[in-house]
Scaffold this active site. Structure first.
Site, short mmCIF file in Angstrom:
data_model
loop_
_atom_site.label_atom_id
_atom_site.label_comp_id
_atom_site.label_asym_id
_atom_site.label_seq_id
_atom_site.Cartn_x
_atom_site.Cartn_y
_atom_site.Cartn_z
N ARG A 91 4.08 17.66 -34.80
CA ARG A 91 3.39 18.57 -33.83
C ARG A 91 4.42 19.90 -33.86
NH1 ARG A 91 1.76 15.06 -28.91
NH2 ARG A 91 3.52 14.01 -29.81
N LYS A 187 -8.83 24.37 -24.88
CA LYS A 187 -7.64 23.91 -24.24
C LYS A 187 -6.66 25.11 -23.78
CE LYS A 187 -4.50 21.05 -25.71
NZ LYS A 187 -3.79 19.49 -26.00
N ASP A 214 -9.59 12.17 -29.80
CA ASP A 214 -8.33 12.90 -30.26
C ASP A 214 -7.46 12.22 -31.31
OD1 ASP A 214 -6.74 15.26 -30.51
OD2 ASP A 214 -6.38 15.45 -28.41
N SER A 218 -0.82 11.48 -25.74
CA SER A 218 0.56 11.25 -25.46
C SER A 218 0.88 11.10 -24.10
CB SER A 218 1.40 12.47 -26.10
OG SER A 218 2.83 12.34 -25.89
C1 R5P Z 1 -2.32 18.14 -30.00
O1 R5P Z 1 -3.14 18.98 -30.19
C2 R5P Z 1 -2.90 16.93 -29.92
O2 R5P Z 1 -4.33 16.72 -30.93
C3 R5P Z 1 -3.22 16.19 -28.83
O3 R5P Z 1 -4.14 16.69 -28.14
C4 R5P Z 1 -2.11 15.94 -27.96
O4 R5P Z 1 -1.02 15.78 -28.74
C5 R5P Z 1 -2.16 15.21 -26.71
O5 R5P Z 1 -1.15 15.21 -25.83
P1 R5P Z 1 -1.27 15.00 -24.48
O6 R5P Z 1 -1.79 13.60 -24.35
O7 R5P Z 1 0.32 14.88 -24.05
O8 R5P Z 1 -2.09 15.86 -23.64
#
Ligand code: R5P
Length: 295
Positions: A91, A187, A214, A218
Site C-alpha cells: 500500500r 472514501k 474489500d 486492517s
Molecule cells: C485500501 O485501499 C484497501 O483496499 C483497504 O480498503 C484498506 O487497507 C482497509 O484499511 P482499514 O481496514 O484500516 O480501513
C-alpha cells in the site's frame, strides 16, 4: 517440498496435502538476543516452495522468508519459490509526502532473488502489475472466484458494495461473476484511523443482505463507516468479506460489535477465515506454470 514457515504452517500443510508434495517444517528458534535461528532437514529437494504470509509482524516474516530462501539455494535447491499469500508493504506505493520511503519497491527488491513468487490478490493501486516492482517471476492469482462461489452459495440474494474506489476491482469482478448488483462508494481517508464514506442509493439497501467486499481489512475503519450508515438505512444483514484479514487493533471484534458478520480467506491465519486459498495455490504449483489470472 512444501515448507511451512512460521506464519503459514497450516496453509502449507493443506497445500502439501493437495499437491501430494512433502510437507516440511524448519527447525526454528530465537537466540536469547531475539535473532532468528533456522535449520533445514538434511535432505533438501531440487524444488522448494516456501509458504509464508507476511502478517503478523511483517518485518520478521520477511526476514524469515529471506533467510530460508537464501539457505535453501545454498544447500542445494535448484528452484526456490516463495508462496506469500499476503504480500505486505504494497500500500505504500508512492512518496505521498516528501522524504517518505516507497516501501513496496524496497520490499520487492529484497525478495527478488526468489525464482518465483506467488501471491494472492496483491494490493495493486498506483502500479498496474507486480512486474513493475519485481524482476523475477512474480505472479498473482486471485481469490475472486472462491469469494464469488461463497456468496452465490450462501447469500444468493445479496447486494455487493465496494467501500472505496480501490476495492472496486474486487467488488465489481466478484459481482460480475455471479451476476449480482453492486455499487462502489467514495472514501476519504484522513489518517489510519479516520475515514469518511458515504453510502449513496439508500433505497437499494433497505431490507437487503448487503455484502461489503474489500481486499484488506486492517483497522476496519473502511468497513465500520458504511456499516453504521447501512444499519440506519435498514439493511437486513451486513457481511464484510475480505481476502486478507489483517484485523489490526481488534478490528474483528469491532466489526462484529458493530453488527456485521465477517468472512475472510486464510491468506493470513485468522479467526474469520472461512474460505481457503490452498486449492488455488496448489493448482498453480501442480501446473508448474504460474498464470497471471487477473490484472
Ligand atoms: C485500501 O485501499 C484497501 O483496499 C483497504 O480498503 C484498506 O487497507 C482497509 O484499511 P482499514 O481496514 O484500516 O480501513
Amino acid at each position: 517440498m512444501i515448507i511451512g514457515l512460521s506464519r503459514s504452517v497450516s496453509l502449507a500443510k493443506e497445500i502439501s496435502r493437495l499437491t501430494g508434495e512433502k510437507f516440511v517444517q524448519l527447525n526454528s528458534k530465537r537466540f536469547p538476543d531475539g535473532e532468528l535461528y533456522l535449520r533445514f532437514p538434511k535432505q533438501i529437494s531440487r524444488k522448494v516452495v516456501l509458504v509464508q504470509s507476511m502478517h503478523p509482524a511483517p518485518d520478521n516474516a520477511i526476514i524469515e522468508a529471506i533467510f530460508a530462501g537464501k539457505t535453501a539455494r545454498e544447500i542445494g535447491a535448484k528452484k526456490v519459490t516463495l508462496a506469500a499469500p499476503y504480500l505486505a508493504y504494497l500500500r505504500q506505493d508512492k512518496r505521498f509526502k516528501k522524504g517518505e520511503c516507497v516501501s513496496n519497491r524496497i520490499m520487492a527488491g529484497l525478495l527478488d532473488f526468489f525464482d518465483e513468487i506467488i501471491t494472492i490478490d496483491p494490493h495493486l493501486h498506483r502500479i498496474s502489475s507486480l512486474q513493475e516492482i519485481f524482476s523475477n517471476k512474480a505472479r498473482h492469482i486471485t481469490a475472486n472466484q472462491l469469494i464469488a462461489d461463497f456468496i452465490s452459495k450462501n447469500h444468493p440474494d445479496s447486494i455487493l458494495i465496494g467501500p472505496d474506489i480501490e476495492s472496486g476491482q474486487w467488488a465489481a469482478e466478484i459481482a460480475k461473476k455471479i451476476n449480482h448488483p453492486f455499487t462502489i462508494l467514495k472514501k476519504k481517508r484522513y489518517s489510519a484511523e479516520t475515514v469518511r464514506v458515504k453510502v449513496h442509493a439508500p433505497e437499494v439497501v433497505k431490507g437487503r443482505t448487503v455484502i461489503l467486499v474489500d481486499d484488506i481489512i486492517s483497522t476496519g475503519h473502511t468497513m465500520l463507516e458504511p456499516i453504521k450508515q447501512l444499519k440506519k438505512l435498514g439493511a437486513k444483514k451486513i457481511i464484510c468479506i475480505c481476502v486478507h484479514g489483517i484485523f489490526a487493533e481488534n478490528a474483528l471484534e469491532k466489526l462484529k460489535h458493530a453488527g456485521a458478520e465477517v468472512i475472510a480467506t486464510n491468506t493470513i491465519a485468522n479467526h474469520a477465515a472461512k474460505i481457503s486459498v490452498a486449492g488455488i495455490i496448489a493448482e498453480h504449483i501442480n501446473n508448474g506454470s504460474f498464470v497471471c489470472s487477473a490484472k
